[in-house]
Design a protein around this motif. Sequence first.
Motif, PDB file in Angstrom:
ATOM      1  N   THR A   5       0.857  -1.187   0.000  1.00  0.00           N
ATOM      2  CA  THR A   5       0.000   0.000   0.000  1.00  0.00           C
ATOM      3  C   THR A   5       0.887   1.228   0.000  1.00  0.00           C
ATOM      4  N   ASP A   6       0.566   2.156  -0.894  1.00  0.00           N
ATOM      5  CA  ASP A   6       1.301   3.418  -0.989  1.00  0.00           C
ATOM      6  C   ASP A   6       0.276   4.546  -0.907  1.00  0.00           C
ATOM      7  N   THR A  25      -3.558  13.915  -3.702  1.00  0.00           N
ATOM      8  CA  THR A  25      -3.681  12.716  -2.872  1.00  0.00           C
ATOM      9  C   THR A  25      -3.562  11.502  -3.788  1.00  0.00           C
ATOM     10  N   VAL A  26      -2.681  10.580  -3.396  1.00  0.00           N
ATOM     11  CA  VAL A  26      -2.460   9.350  -4.170  1.00  0.00           C
ATOM     12  C   VAL A  26      -2.620   8.172  -3.208  1.00  0.00           C
ATOM     13  N   GLN A  34      -1.842  -2.773  -3.857  1.00  0.00           N
ATOM     14  CA  GLN A  34      -1.611  -3.919  -4.730  1.00  0.00           C
ATOM     15  C   GLN A  34      -1.567  -5.170  -3.861  1.00  0.00           C
ATOM     16  N   VAL A  35      -2.365  -6.163  -4.228  1.00  0.00           N
ATOM     17  CA  VAL A  35      -2.391  -7.438  -3.520  1.00  0.00           C
ATOM     18  C   VAL A  35      -2.112  -8.530  -4.540  1.00  0.00           C
ATOM     19  N   LEU A  36      -1.174  -9.392  -4.210  1.00  0.00           N
ATOM     20  CA  LEU A  36      -0.769 -10.466  -5.112  1.00  0.00           C
ATOM     21  C   LEU A  36      -0.836 -11.787  -4.352  1.00  0.00           C
TER      22      LEU A  36
END
Length: 131
Positions: A55-56, A91-92, A96-98
């Motif tokens: 998570t970013d 805001t960003v 990502q889940v792998l």
Amino acid sequence: MSNILKYGILFVLAVVVASLIVPAGANLVGTAFGFPTIVQSGTTTAFNRDTAAATDTEAFALSFANTGTPLLDGCPVTPGFTLGFPTIAQTVAQTQVLTHCDFAQTTENAAFSYPFVGVGGVAIPGFGFGF
């Protein structure tokens, strides 16, 4: 006497020759014939599961209030010429889940056969009379 001596010598020679001759004979032994087979089999099972999460989260905000102060002394006080700028915000959010999953199964079979002849008390089977 010469005839008795001749027959006596012939008789002794015949006994000596007869004692030197080994009589023929045989012992019957067991004989084994076969075709042994060696079989080997193996199975392998593997299961693997990996999970990764990243998570970013980024945020950026820049705000200058419109102060109404002139940029330089003597300039008119108008919104276009003051030190006020518009608010900038960014805001960003990235996630990502792998997930990775593996399953593997292998089976191996091997067979080996050879002819066997064993005569007599053969301890190790071989290709001919245990040699």
